[in-house]
Design an enzyme around this catalytic site. Structure first.
Site, mmCIF file in Angstrom:
data_model
loop_
_atom_site.group_PDB
_atom_site.id
_atom_site.type_symbol
_atom_site.label_atom_id
_atom_site.label_comp_id
_atom_site.label_asym_id
_atom_site.label_seq_id
_atom_site.Cartn_x
_atom_site.Cartn_y
_atom_site.Cartn_z
ATOM 1 C CD GLU A 148 0.955 57.517 3.821
ATOM 2 O OE1 GLU A 148 1.065 56.149 4.498
ATOM 3 O OE2 GLU A 148 1.463 58.073 4.375
ATOM 4 C CB CYS A 149 -3.810 62.587 4.231
ATOM 5 S SG CYS A 149 -4.636 63.056 4.357
ATOM 6 N N GLY A 150 -2.502 64.195 2.184
ATOM 7 C CA GLY A 150 -1.763 65.112 1.595
ATOM 8 C C GLY A 150 -1.416 64.757 0.452
ATOM 9 C CB THR A 209 -4.793 55.470 1.284
ATOM 10 O OG1 THR A 209 -3.467 56.014 1.981
ATOM 11 C CG2 THR A 209 -4.073 53.958 0.128
#
Length: 436
Positions: A327-329, A427
């Site tokens: 997720e993200c990072g 994501t």
């Protein structure tokens, strides 16, 4: 029976978190059991709440969660003496289009739970106008009840007197006024407050904030303004499917942005969670059946992550036979490369072709509704996931199969679709809930 209260403000940055932590610790020091919540998608503040109260805090979110989920989460406060919900942004600030049970505004939570609101007002650069702002917030919605205000960063006794008189004339209670006090300022970075676990002196800072607020605020009067609250047992728990039975979770200063309620829901469903540190060059637990890399600050540690060969090889070996999700990072680290703020590119794990740059900063912020085109751990293709995105990285390349069709809160399609390649998915949004 616990008493409930919401701490909010006209805007961000006026002292909601500091007041929440100070009140929670001050009441705890007086022998009360205090439970905190965070209204909205901020995943950093709950750790500060836990440091102040000794009890785990979670997010409640009217855009992403239905009433049953919110009821289930707040029911953990049933054994507390006082329950505090800290708001996000301004009291009525949410998105334009209604979500599951509201717009994400703090006012939604106050109205849903029937808890009165204490406003933190920063009257810097104004005087009587502060009373007009407070009165406008009081009268904006009949479903939201204002208990009173705490003034923050007052410039002088004369300044305080002017504001107090105006608030008195408007019929608004003033619980106290805080002069400027640099010793209780919480350090910040680009995604918000520096995380609680990164601050060795956080306990002392919260204790000083509690002492300072107790000196200047009538904390007993604030407590008496709270509403008696009888939590109703939720008919349903969280609508969350664990991504696996045994989950290897990356957890360190670079990978720490995961919603507490998600981890609790995984455990409640019978999943086991083992943690590992990519920064310490650790690989995921070989006995796990799924690996999850949450968001955090990989852009601050990109060189170190790139150099950690054991982490890279262990994660690649894991992904050959089992699912890996970021997720993200975490998504950025699963990609081919990450360019840091100085323009230096660092090789990442290469499980996806994603290329991102922190040198070309552009803020991406908002709720996300994703319809999965491909399955991801814990969720089938076609599932509708609700989450929140907040980062400053720019996508340079996103060549793999799109994971989802992603919309913002207005319904507009956005470019951050996420990716899938083999067993690896990612994501840019942080998952909050799946639509029932």
């Amino acid at each position: 029976m616990p008493a409930g209260l919401v701490i909010s403000a006209p805007a961000s940055g006026v002292g909601k978190t500091t007041l929440t932590l100070a009140l929670a610790r001050a009441w705890r020091n007086h022998g009360l059991n205090v439970q905190c919540f965070k209204s909205g998608p901020d995943y950093i503040d709950p750790a500060f709440h836990a440091a102040a109260t000794g009890r785990a805090s979670v997010n409640v979110d009217s855009w992403a969660m239905d009433h049953a989920t919110i009821g289930h989460l707040v029911s953990r406060g049933a054994d507390a003496d006082v329950v505090l919900a800290e708001g996000s942004m301004g009291l009525f600030d949410g998105v334009a289009a209604r979500g599951v049970s509201g717009t994400g505004a703090t006012a939604d939570i106050a109205e849903l739970l029937g808890w009165p609101v204490v406003l933190v007002i920063d009257p810097s650069g104004q005087a009587q106008t502060a009373a007009a702002i407070a009165a406008g917030l009081r009268d904006y919605s009949p479903g939201v009840r204002l208990a009173g205000v705490v003034l923050n960063r007052v410039a002088s006794s004369r300044h305080e007197d002017l504001v107090r008189r105006a608030l008195h004339d408007a019929g608004i209670a003033v619980f106290g006024a805080l002069p400027r006090h640099a010793e209780i300022s919480l350090p910040k970075r680009h995604l918000g407050l520096v995380q609680a676990e990164e601050q060795a002196e956080i306990g002392k800072l919260i204790e000083e904030a509690a002492r300072f607020v107790a000196e200047h605020v009538e904390i007993d009067a604030v407590l008496q303004s709270a509403a008696s609250w009888s939590p109703q047992p939720a008919a349903n728990g969280l609508n969350v499917t664990p991504p696996g039975q045994r989950i290897a979770l990356a957890r360190d200063a670079a990978f720490s942005f995961v919603y507490p309620h998600m981890l609790e829901a995984w455990r409640a469903a019978g999943a086991e969670i083992t943690t590992f540190s990519p920064l310490a060059d650790e690989a995921p637990d070989a006995s796990a059946d799924v690996c999850w890399l949450p968001g955090g600050y990989p852009e601050l540690h990109a060189g170190r992550i790139a150099a950690n060969a054991r982490f890279h090889s262990g994660l690649r070996a894991f992904a050959e036979t089992r699912p890996v999700h970021g997720e993200c990072g975490g998504y950025m680290v699963l990609g081919a490369g990450l360019t840091d703020a100085d323009g230096v590119r660092h090789d990442m794990t290469g499980l996806l072709g994603l290329e991102t740059s922190f040198a070309k900063r552009r803020m991406h912020l908002g709720y996300r509704l994703a319809a999965l085109a491909e399955p991801m751990p814990g969720h089938r293709a076609g599932a509708r996931l609700r989450g929140h995105e907040f980062h400053y990285s720019t996508i340079l390349a996103q060549p793999d199969t799109p994971l989802a069709v992603v919309h913002d809160a207005t319904g507009a399609v956005i470019a951050e679709t996420g990716s899938r390649r083999g067993n690896t998915t990612g994501t840019f949004f942080h998952l909050i809930a799946e639509d029932r």
